[in-house]
Design an enzyme around this catalytic site. Structure first.
Site, mmCIF file in Angstrom:
data_model
loop_
_atom_site.group_PDB
_atom_site.id
_atom_site.type_symbol
_atom_site.label_atom_id
_atom_site.label_comp_id
_atom_site.label_asym_id
_atom_site.label_seq_id
_atom_site.Cartn_x
_atom_site.Cartn_y
_atom_site.Cartn_z
ATOM 1 C CB CYS A 334 -4.303 -31.503 -1.068
ATOM 2 S SG CYS A 334 -4.920 -31.941 -2.679
ATOM 3 N NE ARG A 363 -3.191 -32.533 -11.764
ATOM 4 C CZ ARG A 363 -4.444 -32.223 -11.520
ATOM 5 N NH1 ARG A 363 -5.363 -32.458 -12.435
ATOM 6 N NH2 ARG A 363 -4.800 -31.681 -10.371
ATOM 7 C CD GLN A 381 -5.289 -27.657 -9.697
ATOM 8 O OE1 GLN A 381 -4.562 -27.887 -8.735
ATOM 9 N NE2 GLN A 381 -6.267 -28.463 -10.051
ATOM 10 C CG ASP A 383 -6.307 -26.377 -5.289
ATOM 11 O OD1 ASP A 383 -7.501 -26.610 -5.016
ATOM 12 O OD2 ASP A 383 -5.415 -27.241 -5.250
ATOM 13 C CG HIS A 385 -7.214 -27.829 -0.038
ATOM 14 N ND1 HIS A 385 -6.187 -27.266 -0.758
ATOM 15 C CD2 HIS A 385 -7.522 -28.998 -0.658
ATOM 16 C CE1 HIS A 385 -5.870 -28.071 -1.755
ATOM 17 N NE2 HIS A 385 -6.658 -29.127 -1.733
ATOM 18 C CE LYS A 464 -15.115 -35.620 -10.642
ATOM 19 N NZ LYS A 464 -14.130 -35.329 -11.666
ATOM 20 C CG HIS A 510 -9.679 -31.451 -2.445
ATOM 21 N ND1 HIS A 510 -8.319 -31.607 -2.365
ATOM 22 C CD2 HIS A 510 -10.215 -32.516 -1.817
ATOM 23 C CE1 HIS A 510 -8.044 -32.730 -1.725
ATOM 24 N NE2 HIS A 510 -9.178 -33.292 -1.377
HETATM 25 ZN ZN LIG Z 1 -6.765 -30.605 -3.092
#
Ligand SMILES: [Zn+2]
Ligand SMILES: [Zn+2]
Length: 635
Positions: A334, A363, A381, A383, A385, A464, A510
């Site tokens: 992010c 992680r 990911q 990913d 935003h 979410k 996200h």
């Molecule tokens: Zn994020």
């Protein structure tokens, strides 16, 4: 079956005595008495022989209901404990809960109990089932129970009773075995019709690595043999499809002790598969108005403090020092995206901004939970935003829901949705949480999508939607998620200039679609059993020569197909055709192109599918056309 006569005779003495649940049901002519294994008395699950207080409501629990199966499975664990106690004198018992599809029981014995022990335990269990021993309940004071189990050397039971801290506890006895248990249970062991012991494993007492290592025996139990058989077949199929075995076998990936746990090494075929997926994803994102971005792997710890990750996610992060400055390796993508947005003045006309990154994150996961490609410490990911005006949030969430739908359709996955609300450990104000939760729910409602609500299961920064897909074996996998976040835009003081010329705060989403690419590939391997559709197959075709005479044409064919963009390889070895075909089948290559004298002469090939089906003779041009059509149709 209860005859009228029998029921009539039972009725005669109702006046004098309190009825058991079974008697109450018999009196009420409950249907299929032999399938009722327990009851609910005023909504609480109890044994069939429990006494029914006057005026209480009694409902039957049938063997094949969810609750019935749970009771059956837990009761089967008692039967297993009795069998183990009879077979292994001196063994200590601990706990034996029901789990999905079955049960387990943890034992402390002088040596670990192993798979080899299971057949004998199963045989003993069959004897116990045949003897149809009743499950007898009694209650006693905790002190009495501590003495009772203490005398038998059952230290774990003593510890459990002390920790419970109850005045009184209940015990269940079948045959020579008495266990501490709340119940309820099936009335007698004969109700168990279909069970199987599946595996053994080591497990620490209470999951604590400083406590003794116990032997856990897992089993499955179902209402009837047919369901059990179908389940065991599914397990067998899952074992065959296990990606941790198939992946290295197909040359996709490997893991190495010397590299570290939870780290994946991609081999040529695996990397090709990954490239194809990522390329597909990039194109799908660009089509939907996303922009590609990329941030660094490590960012100053101060920035993680500003975002709230340091406070809320620190234990899952890795840190390092550079020039006496602390840095955190990103567990999420992010922050760079926030800085990109914040790098210039934004107008309402620029919104929404949709930043997409195939972002690699690290992680920290405990070593015990790492598993193949499914749970790793480094992963990428898909990913994105999305920053938008609050009034655009609904449209954006619907856009993501549609995106998820389209992508899942490509892989022929159906899926279920869940929404998770505010957890205890969270940041942000109540109004924001409420607004975000509402935005997610309204988007699903407007798309007429059914969903479940998980109270308190949201991320620390917002509610979410989780998407759980169902694979070819009917197993559920969590992949896509869509998370609202009103906090990061605030922490990074992101704004846009509205129509009114004033500064406003954008809303943020996200979201990931496939989730972690590693995990998704693990799921795909099992879903397709390693036989990827042509559009995803790392190798789409292999040319097999019959004799060396066919080499000149086979080489020309290889060049020509490669030039046309077909992922093709060759097996020109001087080996029997049968052997070459078998090996190509093991590799699960969609097309085998067999080139013999006839094919060389007529300048073409006879493709054979991995199913064994032969296609008619065709030219290189015909074949390339066929492959393009497969890719276009994503089959
Ligand atoms: Zn994020
Ligand atoms: Zn029990």
């Amino acid at each position: 079956m209860i005859t009228d006569h029998q029921t009539g005779s039972a009725l005669e003495n109702i006046e004098e005595k309190i009825l058991t649940a079974r008697e109450t049901l018999e009196q009420a002519h409950a249907k299929s008495m032999d399938r009722i294994i327990a009851v609910k008395i005023d909504g609480v699950a109890r044994d069939l022989f429990a006494e029914v207080p006057e005026g209480a409501q009694v409902e039957p629990i049938y063997l094949d209901s969810d609750e019935g199966l749970e009771i059956l499975r837990h009761s089967t664990s008692h039967v297993m404990a009795l069998a183990v106690k009879e077979l292994f004198p001196g063994v200590k018992v601990t706990i034996g809960p029901a789990i999905e599809d079955g049960f387990y029981y943890d034992f402390d014995y002088e040596r670990p109990l192993k798979e080899d022990d299971l057949p004998a335990i199963e045989d003993k269990m069959q004897e116990i089932i045949k003897a149809n021993l009743p499950f007898e309940r009694k209650e006693m004071s905790s002190e009495e129970a501590v003495r009772y189990f203490g005398k038998q050397g059952e230290d774990y039971k003593v510890e459990l009773i002390r920790d419970l801290g109850e005045q009184r506890v209940s015990l269940y006895t079948q045959g020579s075995f008495t266990d501490l248990c709340r119940g309820p249970h099936i009335p007698s062991t004969g109700k168990i019709r279909a069970f199987h012991l599946t595996k053994t494993a080591g497990a620490y007492w209470r999951g604590d690595e400083n406590r003794p290592m116990l032997s856990r025996i897992y089993g499955v139990a179902f209402a009837d043999r047919k369901t059990l058989k179908a389940h065991l077949q599914r397990l067998e199929e899952a074992k065959k499809r296990n990606h941790a075995r198939l992946g290295p076998q197909l040359g996709l990936f490997s893991t190495h002790e010397e590299i570290g746990a939870g780290m994946i090494v991609w081999h040529p075929k695996g990397m090709m598969l990954r490239y194809l997926l990522e390329d597909f994803e990039i194109k799908e994102h660009l089509r939907r108005g996303y922009e590609l971005v990329k941030g660094p792997e490590i960012l100053k710890t101060d920035l993680w403090k500003k975002s709230g990750h340091f406070e809320n996610y620190r234990e899952n992060m890795y840190f390092t020092m550079i020039d006496e400055q602390s840095y955190g390796i990103k567990p999420m993508n992010c922050l760079s995206h926030m800085l990109i947005y914040g790098s210039r003045i934004r107008s309402y006309r620029d919104l929404p901004k949709r930043y997409f990154e195939l972002g690699t994150v690290h992680r920290h996961e405990r070593s015990g939970v790492l598993q193949g490609l499914l749970r790793v410490r480094e992963f990428t990911q898909d990913d994105a935003h999305i920053l938008c005006a609050p009034e655009q949030l609904n449209e954006e969430i619907k856009g993501v829901l549609d995106f998820v739908h389209d992508i899942m359709d490509v892989f022929r996955f159906d899926y279920e949705l869940e929404i998770s609300t505010r957890p205890e450990k969270s940041i942000g104000c109540d109004e924001d949480w409420e607004m975000a939760t509402k935005a997610l729910m309204e988007a699903m409602d407007e798309r007429k999508l059914a969903y479940e609500v998980n109270e308190g299961d949201g991320a620390f920064y917002g509610p979410k939607i989780d998407v759980k897909l169902n694979d070819a074996l009917g197993r559920k996998w969590q992949c896509a998620t869509i998370q609202c976040d009103f906090t990061l835009p605030e922490r990074f003081d992101l704004t846009y200039v509205g129509k009114d010329g004033q500064k406003h705060r954008p809303a943020m989403i996200h979201r990931v679609i496939l989730g972690a690419i590693e995990r998704f590939i693990g799921i795909l391997i099992e879903h397709y059993a390693g036989a990827f559709p042509v559009w995803l197959a790392p190798v789409q075709a292999i040319i097999l020569t019959v004799t060396d005479r066919n080499l000149p044409f086979a080489e020309r064919l290889l060049d020509s197909l490669r030039n046309s963009g077909v992922r093709v390889k060759a097996d020109f070895r001087n080996e029997k055709l049968g052997l070459k075909v078998r090996e190509a089948q093991m590799e699960k290559i969609p097309y085998m192109l067999i080139v013999g004298d006839r094919e060389s002469e007529k300048e073409g090939m006879t493709p054979r599918l991995r199913s064994g089906e032969n296609l008619p003779f065709m030219t290189a041009g015909d074949f390339t056309g066929r492959i393009s059509e497969d890719v276009k149709q994503r089959r």
